[in-house]
Design an enzyme around this catalytic site. Structure first.
Site, PDB file in Angstrom:
ATOM      1  N   ASP A  11       1.041  -1.197   0.328  1.00 55.93           N
ATOM      2  CA  ASP A  11       0.058   0.056   0.154  1.00 55.93           C
ATOM      3  C   ASP A  11       0.500   1.358   0.050  1.00 55.93           C
ATOM      4  O   ASP A  11       1.677   1.461   0.721  1.00 55.93           O
ATOM      5  CB  ASP A  11      -1.034  -0.442   0.966  1.00 55.93           C
ATOM      6  N   ASP A 130     -13.671  -6.226  -3.270  1.00 58.12           N
ATOM      7  CA  ASP A 130     -14.066  -5.820  -1.131  1.00 58.12           C
ATOM      8  C   ASP A 130     -15.443  -5.980  -1.019  1.00 58.12           C
ATOM      9  O   ASP A 130     -16.109  -5.521  -1.745  1.00 58.12           O
ATOM     10  CB  ASP A 130     -13.539  -4.538  -0.947  1.00 58.12           C
TER      11      ASP A 130
END
Lengths: 250, 192
Positions: A11, A130
């Site tokens: 990330d 997600d």
């Protein structure tokens, strides 16, 4: 034989690597290029870079980072975060990204998947989903897991396949950050519903979790972040364990 | 100088990056004179076959490629375009290799994406390479086995992982994305 892929996810925020625990807390885990090179040496099969800030202002920073990654590493990598248009993707591919991942923008405007597949080929279009188990069913969430949608996960997975996605990256928000294992049920349901490769994400905490996801689901890749960043499970150790368990591993 | 043929295919830069890492100068070009004058020519790419062939024909690059006498390396879509034809867009291709390109049947996940080893591997391109070595593939179409096949891989069925005829070489896998073993194969080509 085709091997199962071990995929560290980095990330990125302001050019640095971070990892959100349950998408909220953030810890600094280093320089993305150094980390990426270390993963390549350790035998990572692919890398995913996710720009979690993804604002227009830092787009230029991301493109520069992608160019540096492409120059330095010799395995495939995917870039995601804040991609809204064919032009966004063109600049990332031009900088050297092999694949891009889209998430919220594809839910908002599914035709984007089709446009990207036509322009760049399905092989570089990863759709990140997600998902969260709520009120007895798996549904799709967007905006970094903050916003629920009416989409059922299986339906959305089938739709992105029909629109031309080349791969699905499925993250279970119930499992992400918990280190309690991948969400085997929804991972397998999605894998059986589509005929494109599937990467399982969210919940990896032990080597056995990777064995379980590869044995009990059709996932062809397993993605994790913090367990690799903080050296909790070194990639060579994970791969050698999986080999002893007869999982096909490079 | 190595010429990397520029056409409307994706991620050509990754080949140039790989050559840089090996210490070779290269240019990405669609200039016919540059391609003809190069020591070696690389024809990379991911993309769609019919639009790629159209692009090559419009610029007469198809004729230029067929006349090349230097070592020439096609990668991925490059390999497929060097075959007789492909099911992708029902496209007639360059016809260097005597084989057809077909779509994988949907009995396994398509595209074939990931690292896979060889079943057989032969020739100078693969000096120092064994059947145990894994290379990175991402493709939905495959070249059938033929007399020009110099390496085979299995996904659903055995297919041509690499082909060679005279000075023309091609790989279905991406050597530029296949870590150290990919770099070794690229280097073998560059030393030809």
């Amino acid at each position: 034989m085709l091997k199962k892929r071990i995929i560290p996810c980095l990330d990125i925020k302001d050019g640095r690597t971070v990892k959100g625990i349950n998408f909220v807390d953030i810890k600094d885990a280093g320089d993305p290029i150094e980390l990426a090179k270390r993963y390549v040496e350790q035998g990572a099969d692919e890398l995913v870079f996710l720009d979690i800030t993804a604002t227009i202002e830092n787009r230029k920073t991301l493109i520069e980072l992608v160019s540096r990654i492409a120059a330095e590493i010799n395995i495939p990598f995917t870039v995601g975060g804040g991609i809204n248009s064919v032009d966004d993707v063109r600049s990332l591919i031009k900088a050297g990204a092999d694949k891009v991942s889209v998430n919220s923008s594809a839910v908002k405007r599914p035709e984007l998947i089709k446009e990207l597949a036509q322009e760049f080929g399905s092989q570089c279009v990863v759709v990140a989903i997600d998902t969260k188990y709520e009120n007895g069913e798996w549904v799709v969430f967007v905006h970094g897991g903050r916003t629920a949608t009416p989409l059922k996960t299986i339906d959305w997975a089938k739709e992105v396949e029909s629109l031309g996605a080349g791969e699905i990256l499925l993250t279970s928000m119930n499992n992400d950050g918990t280190k309690s294992g991948f969400a085997l049920d929804i991972t397998n349901q999605v894998s059986e519903a589509v005929n494109i490769p599937l990467i399982a994400s969210g919940g990896a905490g032990t080597k056995q979790h990777f064995k379980a996801v590869f044995e009990q689901t059709g996932a062809t890749g397993g993605l994790a972040a913090s367990i690799f960043h903080f050296g909790e499970i070194p990639i060579p150790e994970l791969k050698s364990y999986l080999r002893t368990q007869k999982i096909p591993i490079r | 100088m190595i010429a990397i043929i520029k056409y409307n295919a994706g991620n050509i830069l990754s080949v140039q990056n790989a050559l840089n890492r090996l210490g070779y100068d290269s240019m990405i070009t669609d200039c016919i004179a540059d391609i003809q004058a190069a020591d070696k020519v690389i024809f990379p790419g991911v993309g769609e076959a019919s639009s790629a062939m159209k692009y090559l024909k419009e610029r007469k690059l198809d004729e230029v490629i067929l006349a090349i006498k230097q070592p020439f390396l096609g990668i991925c879509l490059g390999l497929q375009l060097m075959c007789k034809s492909t099911e992708e867009g029902s496209t007639k291709c360059l016809g260097i290799f005597d084989t057809e390109v077909k779509l994988f049947p949907p009995v396994e996940k398509v595209p074939n994406m990931g690292w896979n080893n060889f079943e057989n591997v032969n020739g100078e391109l693969f000096e120092g390479v064994s059947t145990m070595d894994d290379l990175y593939y991402v493709h939905s179409y495959y070249a059938e086995l033929c007399k020009d096949t110099i390496a085979t891989c299995k996904y659903v069925k055995p297919f041509s992982a690499a082909l060679q005829k005279d000075n023309f070489y091609a790989t279905q896998f991406h050597p530029e994305k296949s870590a150290g073993i990919g770099a070794l194969i690229l280097n073998n080509f560059l030393k030809l």
